[in-house]
Structure formats: C-alpha cells, structure tokens
Design a protein around this motif. Structure first.
Motif, PDB file in Angstrom:
ATOM      1  N   ASP A  72       1.643 -21.351  -4.896  1.00  0.00           N
ATOM      2  CA  ASP A  72       2.386 -22.011  -5.861  1.00  0.00           C
ATOM      3  C   ASP A  72       3.225 -20.681  -6.594  1.00  0.00           C
ATOM      4  O   ASP A  72       4.317 -20.936  -7.080  1.00  0.00           O
ATOM      5  N   GLN A  73       2.934 -19.309  -6.484  1.00  0.00           N
ATOM      6  CA  GLN A  73       3.311 -18.338  -7.008  1.00  0.00           C
ATOM      7  C   GLN A  73       3.802 -17.421  -6.088  1.00  0.00           C
ATOM      8  O   GLN A  73       2.754 -16.282  -6.075  1.00  0.00           O
ATOM      9  N   PRO A  74       4.777 -17.339  -5.212  1.00  0.00           N
ATOM     10  CA  PRO A  74       4.975 -16.470  -4.094  1.00  0.00           C
ATOM     11  C   PRO A  74       5.394 -15.319  -4.613  1.00  0.00           C
ATOM     12  O   PRO A  74       4.954 -14.157  -3.671  1.00  0.00           O
ATOM     13  N   VAL A  75       5.278 -14.840  -5.855  1.00  0.00           N
ATOM     14  CA  VAL A  75       5.646 -13.454  -6.265  1.00  0.00           C
ATOM     15  C   VAL A  75       4.538 -12.572  -5.740  1.00  0.00           C
ATOM     16  O   VAL A  75       4.583 -11.266  -5.545  1.00  0.00           O
ATOM     17  N   LEU A  76       3.234 -13.174  -5.944  1.00  0.00           N
ATOM     18  CA  LEU A  76       1.857 -12.530  -5.764  1.00  0.00           C
ATOM     19  C   LEU A  76       1.828 -11.947  -4.282  1.00  0.00           C
ATOM     20  O   LEU A  76       1.468 -10.845  -4.073  1.00  0.00           O
ATOM     21  N   GLY A  77       2.383 -12.716  -3.501  1.00  0.00           N
ATOM     22  CA  GLY A  77       2.425 -12.391  -1.969  1.00  0.00           C
ATOM     23  C   GLY A  77       3.536 -11.403  -1.726  1.00  0.00           C
ATOM     24  O   GLY A  77       3.386 -10.492  -0.904  1.00  0.00           O
ATOM     25  N   ASP A  78       4.505 -11.596  -2.668  1.00  0.00           N
ATOM     26  CA  ASP A  78       5.566 -10.416  -2.535  1.00  0.00           C
ATOM     27  C   ASP A  78       5.151  -8.987  -3.005  1.00  0.00           C
ATOM     28  O   ASP A  78       5.486  -8.057  -2.451  1.00  0.00           O
ATOM     29  N   ILE A  79       4.478  -9.066  -4.018  1.00  0.00           N
ATOM     30  CA  ILE A  79       3.890  -7.866  -4.438  1.00  0.00           C
ATOM     31  C   ILE A  79       2.831  -7.039  -3.451  1.00  0.00           C
ATOM     32  O   ILE A  79       2.915  -6.200  -3.256  1.00  0.00           O
ATOM     33  N   THR A  80       2.026  -8.129  -3.038  1.00  0.00           N
ATOM     34  CA  THR A  80       1.137  -7.763  -1.891  1.00  0.00           C
ATOM     35  C   THR A  80       1.917  -6.995  -0.741  1.00  0.00           C
ATOM     36  O   THR A  80       1.378  -5.731  -0.215  1.00  0.00           O
ATOM     37  N   ALA A  81       3.090  -7.732  -0.360  1.00  0.00           N
ATOM     38  CA  ALA A  81       3.864  -7.055   0.739  1.00  0.00           C
ATOM     39  C   ALA A  81       4.422  -5.807   0.403  1.00  0.00           C
ATOM     40  O   ALA A  81       4.476  -4.828   0.904  1.00  0.00           O
ATOM     41  N   LEU A  82       5.044  -5.656  -0.923  1.00  0.00           N
ATOM     42  CA  LEU A  82       5.408  -4.334  -1.397  1.00  0.00           C
ATOM     43  C   LEU A  82       4.382  -3.030  -1.241  1.00  0.00           C
ATOM     44  O   LEU A  82       4.767  -2.020  -1.040  1.00  0.00           O
ATOM     45  N   PHE A  83       3.086  -3.640  -1.756  1.00  0.00           N
ATOM     46  CA  PHE A  83       2.115  -2.637  -1.556  1.00  0.00           C
ATOM     47  C   PHE A  83       1.802  -2.281  -0.185  1.00  0.00           C
ATOM     48  O   PHE A  83       1.707  -0.943   0.095  1.00  0.00           O
ATOM     49  N   LEU A  84       1.864  -3.111   0.672  1.00  0.00           N
ATOM     50  CA  LEU A  84       1.863  -2.697   2.180  1.00  0.00           C
ATOM     51  C   LEU A  84       2.991  -1.900   2.454  1.00  0.00           C
ATOM     52  O   LEU A  84       2.812  -0.811   3.204  1.00  0.00           O
ATOM     53  N   LEU A  85       4.219  -2.181   2.086  1.00  0.00           N
ATOM     54  CA  LEU A  85       5.388  -1.500   2.760  1.00  0.00           C
ATOM     55  C   LEU A  85       5.576  -0.057   2.142  1.00  0.00           C
ATOM     56  O   LEU A  85       6.293   0.664   2.638  1.00  0.00           O
ATOM     57  N   ALA A  86       4.871   0.064   0.866  1.00  0.00           N
ATOM     58  CA  ALA A  86       4.954   1.261   0.092  1.00  0.00           C
ATOM     59  C   ALA A  86       4.571   2.413   0.953  1.00  0.00           C
ATOM     60  O   ALA A  86       4.865   3.700   1.089  1.00  0.00           O
ATOM     61  N   GLN A  87       3.609   2.244   1.754  1.00  0.00           N
ATOM     62  CA  GLN A  87       2.641   2.942   2.372  1.00  0.00           C
ATOM     63  C   GLN A  87       3.491   3.597   3.522  1.00  0.00           C
ATOM     64  O   GLN A  87       3.794   4.764   3.744  1.00  0.00           O
ATOM     65  N   PRO A  88       4.088   2.831   4.257  1.00  0.00           N
ATOM     66  CA  PRO A  88       4.923   3.264   5.527  1.00  0.00           C
ATOM     67  C   PRO A  88       6.383   3.980   4.930  1.00  0.00           C
ATOM     68  O   PRO A  88       6.765   5.090   5.654  1.00  0.00           O
ATOM     69  N   ALA A  89       6.571   3.658   3.694  1.00  0.00           N
ATOM     70  CA  ALA A  89       7.992   4.151   3.122  1.00  0.00           C
ATOM     71  C   ALA A  89       7.446   5.667   3.119  1.00  0.00           C
ATOM     72  O   ALA A  89       8.407   6.332   2.989  1.00  0.00           O
ATOM     73  N   GLY A  90       6.449   5.637   2.238  1.00  0.00           N
ATOM     74  CA  GLY A  90       5.899   6.900   1.818  1.00  0.00           C
ATOM     75  C   GLY A  90       5.651   7.890   2.949  1.00  0.00           C
ATOM     76  O   GLY A  90       6.204   9.158   2.863  1.00  0.00           O
ATOM     77  N   ARG A  91       5.315   7.415   4.191  1.00  0.00           N
ATOM     78  CA  ARG A  91       5.105   8.293   5.446  1.00  0.00           C
ATOM     79  C   ARG A  91       6.580   8.539   6.035  1.00  0.00           C
ATOM     80  O   ARG A  91       6.784   9.570   6.630  1.00  0.00           O
ATOM     81  N   PHE A  92       7.542   7.574   5.766  1.00  0.00           N
ATOM     82  CA  PHE A  92       8.875   7.752   6.388  1.00  0.00           C
ATOM     83  C   PHE A  92       9.260   8.854   5.685  1.00  0.00           C
ATOM     84  O   PHE A  92      10.288   9.701   6.078  1.00  0.00           O
ATOM     85  N   ALA A  93       9.323   8.893   4.341  1.00  0.00           N
ATOM     86  CA  ALA A  93       9.823   9.958   3.571  1.00  0.00           C
ATOM     87  C   ALA A  93       9.388  11.583   3.810  1.00  0.00           C
ATOM     88  O   ALA A  93      10.044  12.481   3.930  1.00  0.00           O
ATOM     89  N   ALA A  94       7.997  11.333   4.184  1.00  0.00           N
ATOM     90  CA  ALA A  94       7.395  12.804   4.644  1.00  0.00           C
ATOM     91  C   ALA A  94       7.799  13.189   6.053  1.00  0.00           C
ATOM     92  O   ALA A  94       7.838  14.424   6.242  1.00  0.00           O
TER      93      ALA A  94
END
Length: 125
Positions: A72-94
């Motif tokens: 009922d609180q989809p923002v928690l799943g969104d935050i989980t997704a952002l945590f996941l996506l932050a890792q490849p984003a950092g690798r892309f920057a590198a």
C-alpha cells in the motif's frame, strides 16, 4: 493485482539476494573483495568494506522485505529500486574514466539494472 504480486515477489528476491550477498561478504571478506576487484588494506579498508558490502546490503534487504509487505506504500519499493539503480549508475560514471566492469561484476551490474527497472515498471498507479 498481478502486477502487485509480481512486484512483491521481486522485492522478496532482491531481499534474499542482498542478504546472501551480505552474508557471503561477512563470512569471507577477502574472497568477496577479490572477486569485486577491491583490495582490503588495514582496519579502515575492512571497516569500509563491511560498511558497504555488509551494512548497506542488509539495509537493502530489510527495505526490500518491508516494501514487499507494505504494497500500500509503493514509495518503499521505489526507494529499493533506486538503491539498486544507484549501483550501476555509479559504475556507468566510472566507465568514462576507467571502463566498464568486467566478468562477474558486469553480470551483477546487469542484474541490478534489470531488477531496478523492473521494480519501477511494476509500480502500482
């Protein structure tokens, strides 16, 4: 309803994978660090490794479990997704400075990217 169930299952899978990753890092930090291309030197090196590969992974696992149970609180799943996506984003920057990850880390990066994007695609309206 199907979307919600699929998202909850994916969040549970993310939690399981994050927990197992953290446990593996905790049980054998030198082996995991070597597989990830990280060199552990001294107390600070190990402390930093445990902060990222154990602490953050367990936090990500907890967040995934919480999000799976609180649909009922989809923002928690969104935050989980952002945590996941932050890792490849950092690798892309590198990648601009030193190149793309190689071997197992490239596979892990692909899985993180796919899981994060899929969580966002399955977001309820």
């Amino acid at each position: 309803m199907l979307k919600q169930r699929l998202r909850a299952q994916l969040l549970n899978l993310v939690a399981l994978a994050s927990s197992l990753s953290a446990l593996a890092a905790m049980m054998n930090p030198d082996r995991v660090a070597t597989a990830m291309g990280v060199f552990l030197v001294g107390v600070n090196g190990y402390s930093q490794f445990f902060a990222v590969y154990v602490g953050l992974r367990f936090a990500q696992a907890f967040l995934g479990l919480l999000a799976a149970r609180r649909a009922d609180q989809p923002v928690l799943g969104d935050i989980t997704a952002l945590f996941l996506l932050a890792q490849p984003a950092g690798r892309f920057a590198a990648a601009f400075a030193i190149g793309l990850p190689q071997g197992l880390l490239l596979v892990v990066c692909g899985i993180e990217l796919a899981a994060g994007l899929l969580l966002l695609a399955l977001r309820p309206r």
